[in-house]
Write a protein that holds these residues in place. Sequence first.
Motif, PDB file in Angstrom:
ATOM      1  N   MET A   1      13.990 -16.944  -0.824  1.00 32.14           N
ATOM      2  CA  MET A   1      12.548 -16.847  -0.958  1.00 32.14           C
ATOM      3  C   MET A   1      12.180 -15.438  -1.425  1.00 32.14           C
ATOM      4  N   TYR A   2      11.285 -15.359  -2.393  1.00 37.16           N
ATOM      5  CA  TYR A   2      10.872 -14.083  -2.950  1.00 37.16           C
ATOM      6  C   TYR A   2       9.690 -13.553  -2.169  1.00 37.16           C
ATOM      7  N   LYS A   3       9.730 -12.284  -1.824  1.00 36.63           N
ATOM      8  CA  LYS A   3       8.636 -11.633  -1.095  1.00 36.63           C
ATOM      9  C   LYS A   3       8.157 -10.445  -1.905  1.00 36.63           C
ATOM     10  N   ILE A   4       6.855 -10.343  -2.088  1.00 33.02           N
ATOM     11  CA  ILE A   4       6.274  -9.235  -2.834  1.00 33.02           C
ATOM     12  C   ILE A   4       6.206  -8.009  -1.936  1.00 33.02           C
ATOM     13  N   ASP A   5       6.707  -6.893  -2.429  1.00 31.25           N
ATOM     14  CA  ASP A   5       6.643  -5.626  -1.712  1.00 31.25           C
ATOM     15  C   ASP A   5       5.367  -4.914  -2.169  1.00 31.25           C
ATOM     16  N   TYR A   6       4.306  -5.037  -1.383  1.00 28.41           N
ATOM     17  CA  TYR A   6       3.008  -4.497  -1.783  1.00 28.41           C
ATOM     18  C   TYR A   6       2.987  -2.970  -1.822  1.00 28.41           C
ATOM     19  N   LYS A   7       3.831  -2.341  -1.034  1.00 26.86           N
ATOM     20  CA  LYS A   7       3.905  -0.870  -1.088  1.00 26.86           C
ATOM     21  C   LYS A   7       4.471  -0.432  -2.439  1.00 26.86           C
ATOM     22  N   GLU A   8       5.534  -1.086  -2.897  1.00 31.30           N
ATOM     23  CA  GLU A   8       6.124  -0.752  -4.200  1.00 31.30           C
ATOM     24  C   GLU A   8       5.174  -1.115  -5.333  1.00 31.30           C
ATOM     25  N   LEU A   9       4.519  -2.255  -5.222  1.00 28.44           N
ATOM     26  CA  LEU A   9       3.540  -2.664  -6.224  1.00 28.44           C
ATOM     27  C   LEU A   9       2.452  -1.597  -6.330  1.00 28.44           C
ATOM     28  N   GLY A  10       1.963  -1.136  -5.202  1.00 28.60           N
ATOM     29  CA  GLY A  10       0.935  -0.094  -5.192  1.00 28.60           C
ATOM     30  C   GLY A  10       1.422   1.212  -5.783  1.00 28.60           C
ATOM     31  N   LYS A  11       2.694   1.552  -5.501  1.00 26.64           N
ATOM     32  CA  LYS A  11       3.269   2.779  -6.067  1.00 26.64           C
ATOM     33  C   LYS A  11       3.343   2.699  -7.579  1.00 26.64           C
ATOM     34  N   ARG A  12       3.693   1.520  -8.109  1.00 28.87           N
ATOM     35  CA  ARG A  12       3.766   1.372  -9.567  1.00 28.87           C
ATOM     36  C   ARG A  12       2.376   1.507 -10.199  1.00 28.87           C
ATOM     37  N   ILE A  13       1.371   0.918  -9.559  1.00 28.65           N
ATOM     38  CA  ILE A  13       0.006   1.036 -10.074  1.00 28.65           C
ATOM     39  C   ILE A  13      -0.432   2.496 -10.039  1.00 28.65           C
TER      40      ILE A  13
ATOM     41  N   ASP B   1     -13.371   1.236  -5.837  1.00 33.39           N
ATOM     42  CA  ASP B   1     -12.352   2.284  -5.757  1.00 33.39           C
ATOM     43  C   ASP B   1     -11.699   2.313  -4.378  1.00 33.39           C
ATOM     44  N   SER B   2     -12.409   1.930  -3.336  1.00 36.50           N
ATOM     45  CA  SER B   2     -11.775   1.895  -2.013  1.00 36.50           C
ATOM     46  C   SER B   2     -10.734   0.781  -1.944  1.00 36.50           C
ATOM     47  N   PHE B   3     -11.012  -0.375  -2.576  1.00 42.47           N
ATOM     48  CA  PHE B   3     -10.030  -1.464  -2.628  1.00 42.47           C
ATOM     49  C   PHE B   3      -8.807  -1.019  -3.411  1.00 42.47           C
ATOM     50  N   LEU B   4      -9.018  -0.328  -4.528  1.00 40.90           N
ATOM     51  CA  LEU B   4      -7.888   0.185  -5.307  1.00 40.90           C
ATOM     52  C   LEU B   4      -7.046   1.140  -4.463  1.00 40.90           C
ATOM     53  N   GLY B   5      -7.684   1.980  -3.692  1.00 36.52           N
ATOM     54  CA  GLY B   5      -6.951   2.889  -2.813  1.00 36.52           C
ATOM     55  C   GLY B   5      -6.079   2.133  -1.829  1.00 36.52           C
ATOM     56  N   HIS B   6      -6.626   1.059  -1.245  1.00 35.08           N
ATOM     57  CA  HIS B   6      -5.837   0.228  -0.328  1.00 35.08           C
ATOM     58  C   HIS B   6      -4.659  -0.424  -1.051  1.00 35.08           C
ATOM     59  N   ILE B   7      -4.901  -0.901  -2.272  1.00 34.52           N
ATOM     60  CA  ILE B   7      -3.829  -1.522  -3.059  1.00 34.52           C
ATOM     61  C   ILE B   7      -2.729  -0.505  -3.335  1.00 34.52           C
ATOM     62  N   GLU B   8      -3.115   0.689  -3.773  1.00 38.82           N
ATOM     63  CA  GLU B   8      -2.126   1.719  -4.108  1.00 38.82           C
ATOM     64  C   GLU B   8      -1.292   2.135  -2.893  1.00 38.82           C
ATOM     65  N   ARG B   9      -1.870   2.060  -1.718  1.00 34.92           N
ATOM     66  CA  ARG B   9      -1.125   2.404  -0.500  1.00 34.92           C
ATOM     67  C   ARG B   9      -0.346   1.211   0.051  1.00 34.92           C
ATOM     68  N   GLY B  10      -0.524   0.039  -0.546  1.00 38.67           N
ATOM     69  CA  GLY B  10       0.183  -1.148  -0.089  1.00 38.67           C
ATOM     70  C   GLY B  10      -0.430  -1.763   1.147  1.00 38.67           C
ATOM     71  N   GLY B  11      -1.660  -1.392   1.452  1.00 39.26           N
ATOM     72  CA  GLY B  11      -2.313  -1.858   2.664  1.00 39.26           C
ATOM     73  C   GLY B  11      -3.076  -3.163   2.514  1.00 39.26           C
ATOM     74  N   ARG B  12      -3.279  -3.609   1.286  1.00 35.78           N
ATOM     75  CA  ARG B  12      -4.024  -4.850   1.051  1.00 35.78           C
ATOM     76  C   ARG B  12      -3.302  -5.696   0.024  1.00 35.78           C
ATOM     77  N   THR B  13      -3.375  -6.996   0.211  1.00 36.71           N
ATOM     78  CA  THR B  13      -2.871  -7.905  -0.807  1.00 36.71           C
ATOM     79  C   THR B  13      -3.959  -8.074  -1.857  1.00 36.71           C
ATOM     80  N   LEU B  14      -3.580  -8.572  -2.996  1.00 39.82           N
ATOM     81  CA  LEU B  14      -4.558  -8.759  -4.050  1.00 39.82           C
ATOM     82  C   LEU B  14      -4.374 -10.121  -4.685  1.00 39.82           C
ATOM     83  N   SER B  15      -5.452 -10.646  -5.207  1.00 41.61           N
ATOM     84  CA  SER B  15      -5.416 -11.959  -5.850  1.00 41.61           C
ATOM     85  C   SER B  15      -4.757 -11.849  -7.219  1.00 41.61           C
TER      86      SER B  15
END
Length: 114
Positions: free
Chosen positions: A1-13, A35-49
Amino acid sequence: MYKIDYKELGKRIRAERRRQDLTQEKLAEMADISDSFLGHIERGGRTLSIETLAKLANALNLSIEYIVCGEFNYQPDMLPAEIHDALNQMSSSQRIVFLNIMKTLSAHSGGWEI
């Protein structure tokens, strides 16, 4: 099963945003998110659609595949053998540079003659 690493995804963004010299506010505006949502995404703290992922990919001119997986995969049967061989010898970061060069050439191809 594939799991998305949101911290790494955020680091790439974040890395690409910084590489393009964009503020969080500017990228958020370009992607039509807060911009606050983007900050959460970049830190890997939120999932995104998928929709938000697509907006960020478009704003940064990156593939969704690269943002999620950290690499650019291509279909060898769609490429001339010389390009296929060259891509096989490149690192992921070199492939991204190659892709950006191809996009630039494509965007400015009008009037070029060899």
